[in-house]
Design a protein around this motif. Structure first.
Motif, PDB file in Angstrom:
ATOM      1  N   ILE A  20       0.870  -1.169   0.000  1.00 34.20           N
ATOM      2  CA  ILE A  20       0.000   0.000   0.000  1.00 34.20           C
ATOM      3  C   ILE A  20       0.911   1.223   0.000  1.00 34.20           C
ATOM      4  CG2 ILE A  20      -1.676   1.349   1.316  1.00 34.20           C
ATOM      5  CD1 ILE A  20      -2.696  -1.294   2.498  1.00 34.20           C
ATOM      6  N   ALA A  21       0.670   2.141  -0.947  1.00 30.22           N
ATOM      7  CA  ALA A  21       1.452   3.374  -1.018  1.00 30.22           C
ATOM      8  C   ALA A  21       0.504   4.518  -1.343  1.00 30.22           C
ATOM      9  CB  ALA A  21       2.535   3.269  -2.086  1.00 30.22           C
ATOM     10  N   GLY A  22       0.750   5.667  -0.754  1.00 30.91           N
ATOM     11  CA  GLY A  22      -0.099   6.812  -1.048  1.00 30.91           C
ATOM     12  C   GLY A  22       0.202   8.001  -0.176  1.00 30.91           C
ATOM     13  N   THR A  23      -0.662   8.995  -0.319  1.00 36.57           N
ATOM     14  CA  THR A  23      -0.549  10.239   0.431  1.00 36.57           C
ATOM     15  C   THR A  23      -1.867  10.500   1.129  1.00 36.57           C
ATOM     16  OG1 THR A  23       1.014  11.137  -1.172  1.00 36.57           O
ATOM     17  CG2 THR A  23      -0.115  12.724   0.219  1.00 36.57           C
ATOM     18  N   ARG A  24      -1.778  11.047   2.310  1.00 38.06           N
ATOM     19  CA  ARG A  24      -2.971  11.389   3.079  1.00 38.06           C
ATOM     20  C   ARG A  24      -2.833  12.833   3.554  1.00 38.06           C
ATOM     21  NH1 ARG A  24      -5.890   7.808   7.570  1.00 38.06           N
ATOM     22  NH2 ARG A  24      -6.089   6.566   5.729  1.00 38.06           N
ATOM     23  N   HIS A  25      -3.911  13.597   3.397  1.00 39.32           N
ATOM     24  CA  HIS A  25      -3.971  14.972   3.898  1.00 39.32           C
ATOM     25  C   HIS A  25      -5.037  14.995   4.988  1.00 39.32           C
ATOM     26  CE1 HIS A  25      -1.449  16.410   0.654  1.00 39.32           C
ATOM     27  NE2 HIS A  25      -2.164  15.651  -0.147  1.00 39.32           N
ATOM     28  N   CYS A  26      -4.670  15.509   6.173  1.00 39.84           N
ATOM     29  CA  CYS A  26      -5.573  15.493   7.320  1.00 39.84           C
ATOM     30  C   CYS A  26      -5.643  16.875   7.957  1.00 39.84           C
ATOM     31  CB  CYS A  26      -5.075  14.511   8.375  1.00 39.84           C
ATOM     32  SG  CYS A  26      -4.937  12.818   7.791  1.00 39.84           S
ATOM     33  N   THR A  27      -6.800  17.144   8.580  1.00 44.01           N
ATOM     34  CA  THR A  27      -6.979  18.386   9.320  1.00 44.01           C
ATOM     35  C   THR A  27      -7.708  18.102  10.621  1.00 44.01           C
ATOM     36  OG1 THR A  27      -9.062  18.900   8.219  1.00 44.01           O
ATOM     37  CG2 THR A  27      -7.065  19.842   7.249  1.00 44.01           C
ATOM     38  N   LYS A  28      -7.398  18.902  11.613  1.00 48.18           N
ATOM     39  CA  LYS A  28      -8.115  18.904  12.888  1.00 48.18           C
ATOM     40  C   LYS A  28      -7.974  20.312  13.431  1.00 48.18           C
ATOM     41  CE  LYS A  28      -8.344  16.902  17.489  1.00 48.18           C
ATOM     42  NZ  LYS A  28      -7.751  15.924  18.413  1.00 48.18           N
ATOM     43  N   GLY A  29      -9.060  21.058  13.403  1.00 49.87           N
ATOM     44  CA  GLY A  29      -8.975  22.456  13.798  1.00 49.87           C
ATOM     45  C   GLY A  29      -8.012  23.176  12.876  1.00 49.87           C
ATOM     46  N   SER A  30      -7.030  23.852  13.451  1.00 52.84           N
ATOM     47  CA  SER A  30      -6.053  24.569  12.628  1.00 52.84           C
ATOM     48  C   SER A  30      -4.841  23.713  12.257  1.00 52.84           C
ATOM     49  CB  SER A  30      -5.582  25.831  13.367  1.00 52.84           C
ATOM     50  OG  SER A  30      -4.947  25.469  14.578  1.00 52.84           O
ATOM     51  N   MET A  31      -4.809  22.470  12.745  1.00 51.60           N
ATOM     52  CA  MET A  31      -3.680  21.592  12.442  1.00 51.60           C
ATOM     53  C   MET A  31      -3.872  20.941  11.072  1.00 51.60           C
ATOM     54  SD  MET A  31      -1.735  18.714  14.730  1.00 51.60           S
ATOM     55  CE  MET A  31      -3.182  17.822  15.177  1.00 51.60           C
ATOM     56  N   GLN A  32      -2.821  20.961  10.246  1.00 54.54           N
ATOM     57  CA  GLN A  32      -2.833  20.333   8.928  1.00 54.54           C
ATOM     58  C   GLN A  32      -1.666  19.367   8.843  1.00 54.54           C
ATOM     59  OE1 GLN A  32      -2.850  23.236   5.824  1.00 54.54           O
ATOM     60  NE2 GLN A  32      -4.427  24.459   6.804  1.00 54.54           N
ATOM     61  N   GLN A  33      -1.919  18.212   8.247  1.00 60.70           N
ATOM     62  CA  GLN A  33      -0.886  17.181   8.143  1.00 60.70           C
ATOM     63  C   GLN A  33      -0.861  16.616   6.741  1.00 60.70           C
ATOM     64  OE1 GLN A  33      -1.260  15.364  12.527  1.00 60.70           O
ATOM     65  NE2 GLN A  33      -2.763  14.702  11.083  1.00 60.70           N
ATOM     66  N   THR A  34       0.317  16.284   6.293  1.00 59.74           N
ATOM     67  CA  THR A  34       0.497  15.571   5.036  1.00 59.74           C
ATOM     68  C   THR A  34       1.362  14.365   5.342  1.00 59.74           C
ATOM     69  OG1 THR A  34       0.365  17.605   3.761  1.00 59.74           O
ATOM     70  CG2 THR A  34       1.356  15.702   2.666  1.00 59.74           C
ATOM     71  N   GLU A  35       0.928  13.207   4.880  1.00 63.35           N
ATOM     72  CA  GLU A  35       1.627  11.955   5.172  1.00 63.35           C
ATOM     73  C   GLU A  35       1.882  11.209   3.874  1.00 63.35           C
ATOM     74  OE1 GLU A  35      -1.649  10.291   7.103  1.00 63.35           O
ATOM     75  OE2 GLU A  35      -1.712  11.820   8.643  1.00 63.35           O
ATOM     76  N   ASP A  36       3.090  10.758   3.684  1.00 61.93           N
ATOM     77  CA  ASP A  36       3.430   9.845   2.596  1.00 61.93           C
ATOM     78  C   ASP A  36       3.669   8.488   3.229  1.00 61.93           C
ATOM     79  OD1 ASP A  36       3.381  11.706   0.431  1.00 61.93           O
ATOM     80  OD2 ASP A  36       5.281  12.512   1.180  1.00 61.93           O
ATOM     81  N   LEU A  37       2.910   7.475   2.781  1.00 66.28           N
ATOM     82  CA  LEU A  37       2.901   6.167   3.421  1.00 66.28           C
ATOM     83  C   LEU A  37       3.288   5.062   2.451  1.00 66.28           C
ATOM     84  CD1 LEU A  37      -0.706   6.595   4.847  1.00 66.28           C
ATOM     85  CD2 LEU A  37       1.400   7.018   6.103  1.00 66.28           C
ATOM     86  N   LEU A  38       3.988   4.075   2.950  1.00 65.66           N
ATOM     87  CA  LEU A  38       4.275   2.854   2.202  1.00 65.66           C
ATOM     88  C   LEU A  38       4.303   1.708   3.200  1.00 65.66           C
ATOM     89  CD1 LEU A  38       5.182   1.167  -0.265  1.00 65.66           C
ATOM     90  CD2 LEU A  38       7.535   1.776   0.344  1.00 65.66           C
ATOM     91  N   PHE A  39       3.432   0.704   2.998  1.00 65.24           N
ATOM     92  CA  PHE A  39       3.430  -0.507   3.809  1.00 65.24           C
ATOM     93  C   PHE A  39       3.596  -1.690   2.878  1.00 65.24           C
ATOM     94  CE2 PHE A  39       0.522   2.351   6.178  1.00 65.24           C
ATOM     95  CZ  PHE A  39       1.309   2.529   7.293  1.00 65.24           C
TER      96      PHE A  39
END
Length: 179
Positions: A118-137
């Motif tokens: 599994i490979a991909g990118t995830r964009h997440c938010t919680k309130g004013s917090m923003q996250q970008t994750e690049d994942l590979l399993f």
């Protein structure tokens, strides 16, 4: 089990429940049950704490937190934890091998989602917090997984980045057993 703050931030940033934007694919072909995971992380940057929270801290507490962050950023860390990986979790969650906070809103886009990788990118938010994750399993076999996780967390003007390498092995079919 009590974990370090930065470990918690990394786990939150790489394990968030969200809506997959790609078509649902087959889950990783690994054994359900009790798994032991080890993640080696290297973290850099500013603690992604909202400015309004920092302003409420006494100067002493803020200085102590900043000092801990400097010490944490100065060297790689390894964290070991156990998790129960059910077939249901494998079928519905591309991040089944990481555990964390479920109340973030995320959108995932996968470049690969097969029974072995599994490979991909995830964009997440919680309130004013923003996250970008690049994942590979990757499933090395039915009892071993490896992974890479690169995370950027931003809140206000503070940005923290973390790179992690994950390895895990199956321990038991029963989550109630410990070796």
């Amino acid at each position: 089990m009590k974990r370090g703050f930065m470990y918690g931030v990394l786990m939150v940033s790489v394990t968030l429940g969200g809506t997959m934007t790609s078509a649902l694919a087959a889950s990783l072909d690994v054994k359900p049950g009790l798994w032991e995971m080890t993640i080696h992380t290297e973290t850099h940057g500013q603690l992604p704490v909202p400015p309004e929270v920092l302003q409420k801290l006494s100067p002493e507490r803020r200085a102590a937190m900043e000092e801990k962050m400097k010490a944490y950023n100065s060297q790689p860390h390894a964290h070991v934890y156990k998790d129960c990986i059910t077939q249901q979790k494998l079928d519905k969650d591309e991040n089944a091998f990481l555990s964390g906070e479920p109340d973030m809103k995320c959108e995932s886009k996968f470049s690969k989602h097969t029974r072995t990788s599994i490979a991909g990118t995830r964009h997440c938010t919680k309130g004013s917090m923003q996250q970008t994750e690049d994942l590979l399993f990757e499933a090395q076999d039915r009892e071993h997984v490896t992974g890479k996780v690169n995370v950027s967390v931003r809140n206000g003007t503070n940005t923290m980045t973390s790179k992690g390498n994950l390895s895990g092995h199956w321990i038991s079919a029963s989550c109630g057993q410990t070796p």
